[in-house]
Write an enzyme that holds these catalytic residues in place. Structure first.
Site, short mmCIF file in Angstrom:
data_model
loop_
_atom_site.label_atom_id
_atom_site.label_comp_id
_atom_site.label_asym_id
_atom_site.label_seq_id
_atom_site.Cartn_x
_atom_site.Cartn_y
_atom_site.Cartn_z
N TYR A 289 0.81 -1.22 0.00
CA TYR A 289 0.00 0.00 0.00
C TYR A 289 0.84 1.28 0.00
O TYR A 289 0.30 2.36 -0.15
CB TYR A 289 -0.92 0.04 1.22
CG TYR A 289 -1.93 -1.07 1.27
CD1 TYR A 289 -2.99 -1.12 0.38
CD2 TYR A 289 -1.82 -2.08 2.22
CE1 TYR A 289 -3.93 -2.14 0.41
CE2 TYR A 289 -2.76 -3.11 2.27
CZ TYR A 289 -3.80 -3.14 1.36
OH TYR A 289 -4.71 -4.14 1.40
N HIS B 254 -4.48 6.06 -1.68
CA HIS B 254 -5.19 5.99 -0.40
C HIS B 254 -4.25 6.27 0.78
O HIS B 254 -4.69 6.61 1.86
CB HIS B 254 -5.80 4.60 -0.26
CG HIS B 254 -7.08 4.55 0.52
ND1 HIS B 254 -7.97 5.60 0.61
CD2 HIS B 254 -7.65 3.55 1.24
CE1 HIS B 254 -9.01 5.25 1.35
NE2 HIS B 254 -8.83 4.01 1.75
N TYR C 167 -5.21 -0.37 10.16
CA TYR C 167 -5.87 -0.35 8.86
C TYR C 167 -6.88 0.78 8.85
O TYR C 167 -7.39 1.20 9.89
CB TYR C 167 -6.51 -1.68 8.46
CG TYR C 167 -5.49 -2.70 8.03
CD1 TYR C 167 -4.89 -2.62 6.77
CD2 TYR C 167 -5.10 -3.72 8.88
CE1 TYR C 167 -3.93 -3.54 6.38
CE2 TYR C 167 -4.14 -4.65 8.50
CZ TYR C 167 -3.56 -4.55 7.24
OH TYR C 167 -2.61 -5.46 6.87
N ASN D 123 -10.00 1.28 8.08
CA ASN D 123 -11.37 1.17 8.60
C ASN D 123 -11.46 1.23 10.12
O ASN D 123 -12.56 1.34 10.66
CB ASN D 123 -12.03 -0.12 8.11
CG ASN D 123 -12.11 -0.16 6.59
OD1 ASN D 123 -11.81 0.80 5.91
ND2 ASN D 123 -12.53 -1.29 6.07
N ASP E 204 -7.07 11.19 1.89
CA ASP E 204 -7.25 11.36 0.46
C ASP E 204 -8.69 11.74 0.17
O ASP E 204 -9.58 11.43 0.96
CB ASP E 204 -6.88 10.06 -0.27
CG ASP E 204 -7.73 8.88 0.18
OD1 ASP E 204 -8.45 8.32 -0.65
OD2 ASP E 204 -7.66 8.49 1.37
N ASN F 17 -13.95 5.57 4.68
CA ASN F 17 -14.07 4.67 5.83
C ASN F 17 -13.19 5.05 7.02
O ASN F 17 -13.56 4.81 8.16
CB ASN F 17 -13.78 3.22 5.40
CG ASN F 17 -14.89 2.68 4.52
OD1 ASN F 17 -16.05 3.07 4.64
ND2 ASN F 17 -14.53 1.79 3.62
#
Length: 188
Positions: free
Chosen positions: A16, A21, A65, A67, A92, A113
């Site tokens: 990632y 993101h 993470y 979320n 973002d 999220n």
């Protein structure tokens, strides 16, 4: 000494690292690199401490993470006794042109999220956020691929200049306050 919590949203893991993101992580990594400070892995995230002109900025990259970002934000705000108005969440935003900034005192999660979970954890939509535009240049049904995709070559070139400006914005937030920062940098 006045304390601030500057939270960069992203997902952990090398896959990632260079995705759209993860702009929140990228901004904080850039500042840490410019200031010669490093992150330590601690409870619920990686934290670095930046001291400027009598203020302490805790830079937080949650390791929960995206979320579940609210868990880390809430923990560090309570641990360090940081007020909501001294929190700045960097995220973002698909609804803004690439590299455009929007700093706000409050607002909805906009379908993000990470913001949704922070709002839930803080039981409030009233906390400062710094949205970094990643644009919506994706085909219908390809949003996830785009958001989790890596920057293209043109974006990478522009990103260097934008990251420098992000550093100015964060310092301005801590030194000049949110309203001044919004007036100076919104839409730039």
């Amino acid at each position: 000494m006045k304390k601030f919590l500057i939270v960069g949203l992203g997902n952990i893991g090398s896959e990632y690292a260079n995705t759209r993101h993860n702009i929140g992580f990228k901004v904080l990594d850039y500042i840490a690199n410019q200031e010669g400070i490093s992150f330590q892995s601690v409870k619920l995230g990686d934290v670095a401490e930046l001291k400027i002109k009598g203020r302490t900025l805790l830079l937080l990259k949650p390791n929960t993470y995206m979320n579940l970002s609210g868990k880390a934000v809430n923990y560090w705000m309570e641990k360090e006794k940081i007020e909501k108005e001294n929190l700045l969440v960097i995220t973002d935003d698909l609804n803004l042109a690439f590299g455009t900034f929007r700093i706000k005192t409050k607002g909805s999660d906009g379908g993000h999220n990470g913001l949704k979970n922070i709002q839930l954890a803080l039981n409030s939509t009233e906390y400062p956020r710094f949205r970094f535009g990643i644009s919506d240049a994706f085909k219908k049904g390809k949003q996830v691929d785009y958001v989790l995709g890596e920057w293209d070559d043109t974006e990478k070139e522009t990103l260097k200049v934008r990251l420098e400006l992000c550093t100015e914005i964060i310092k301005s937030f801590a030194l000049a306050g949110l309203n001044t920062t919004m007036n100076l940098y919104n839409g730039k």
